[in-house]
Design a protein around this motif. Structure first.
Motif: not given
Length: 330
Positions: A298, A265, A300-303, A223, A2-3, A305
């Protein structure tokens, strides 16, 4: 995964960083590491995971907490592998130097390599060079290929390496070839991440460092879209046997990203303890407040922060408990 868990993991590294920062420059790396470890372990109990430590503070008989095989989390949520380094750069904190971090990586159960505590040869690169170089090549070949792929002369290529006696031969090669060199006193994880950070100015990270830190850095690079290749360096038959017992039947083969962090992930979180090139360190402020600077990513999203937090320390009971225990031991 879960994100929403990403922010929970940042809360863990934040408290570890806050707990270690008070030891900066005091010459006590054991005290600093103990404070970070105690805070990180206590914070894990607040997170909804069923985690197993696969990279931690040592074996069960070597470490009182966050030892390999320890179960962490509150017993609900996903089953995950946990890799931690509560204080990456104990000497850096003890001496008041830059680039100390509190770091962790989380992946689905069975994905993180159970890396033995020994040296690993490493080649870390950013997205532009991922999948295009090989740790098998001689260093001179790697440098020439990298410069060509990046479209720059060798004299403009910047390589980071730990400043260690074991790297004398590699440093001599770097100087003979004529690349720019950035010597790193400590901070193996931050060093390996640097080529994938846009503003770092680092093109390659080479040399050897701890294998557990290599796996944590590989999680970060997954990531970031970068790559880390590794090769274990067992120094005795006993270490060879340990690799085999841990499932590494050929201890000398090149380890890929898939070998180290799987294909599912991955979440990576880090908080700066002392100021560094990636993150600022803990800053104490008036009124019992402190500021932290963190990164959470993360795969999975390559975000990516960056989180800047301002903490009111009296409202952090775990932090207060760790401080009290440290005062009693002093």
């Amino acid at each position: 995964m879960e994100r929403e868990l990403a922010l929970e993991f940042v809360r863990i590294t934040e408290l570890a960083a806050l707990s270690a920062a008070g030891w900066m420059g005091r010459g006590d790396k054991i005290g600093a590491d103990g404070a970070a470890t105690a805070a990180m372990r206590a914070m894990f109990d607040t997170v909804s995971i069923r985690g197993t430590v696969v990279i931690g503070e040592g074996e069960m008989d070597e470490a009182p907490m966050l030892y390999i095989g320890e179960q962490v989390g509150n017993g609900t949520g996903p089953e995950v592998d946990v890799a931690v380094d509560p204080l990456e750069g104990t000497e850096l904190v003890a001496k008041g130097l830059n680039n100390a971090l509190a770091v962790l990586a989380i992946a689905g159960k069975g994905n993180l390599l159970h890396a033995p505590d020994m040296y690993m040869d490493k080649l870390a690169v950013g997205p532009e060079l991922a999948g295009r170089l090989s740790l098998e090549d001689p260093l001179e070949t790697t440098l020439t290929k990298a410069a060509g792929l990046l479209g720059k002369p060798l004299s403009n290529l910047t390589v980071m390496i730990l400043d260690r006696d074991r790297h004398r031969q590699q440093i001599d090669i770097l100087r003979r070839v004529g690349v720019r060199i950035k010597l790193l006193s400590d901070g193996d994880v931050a060093g390996a991440m640097a080529p994938a950070m846009a503003d770092s100015g680092i093109d390659l990270y080479v040399g050897s460092g701890g294998a557990p830190e290599g796996v944590i850095a590989a999680a970060a690079l997954r990531c970031l879209g970068g790559e880390l290749q590794g090769r274990l360096r067992p120094s005795s038959q006993e270490e060879e046997n340990r690799c085999i017992a841990m499932g590494l039947t050929d201890p000398h083969r090149i380890l890929t990203m898939e070998d180290m962090v799987g294909t599912d992930d991955v979440i990576f979180a880090a908080t700066g303890i002392t100021p560094g090139e990636i993150l600022s360190g803990v800053r104490y402020q008036p009124g019992n407040r402190a500021e932290t600077h963190s990164i959470v990513m993360r795969a999975k999203t390559r975000t990516i922060r960056f989180i800047q937090s301002n903490h009111y320390l009296p409202n952090k009971p775990i932090f207060g408990q760790v401080q009290s225990e440290a005062a009693m031991r002093a």
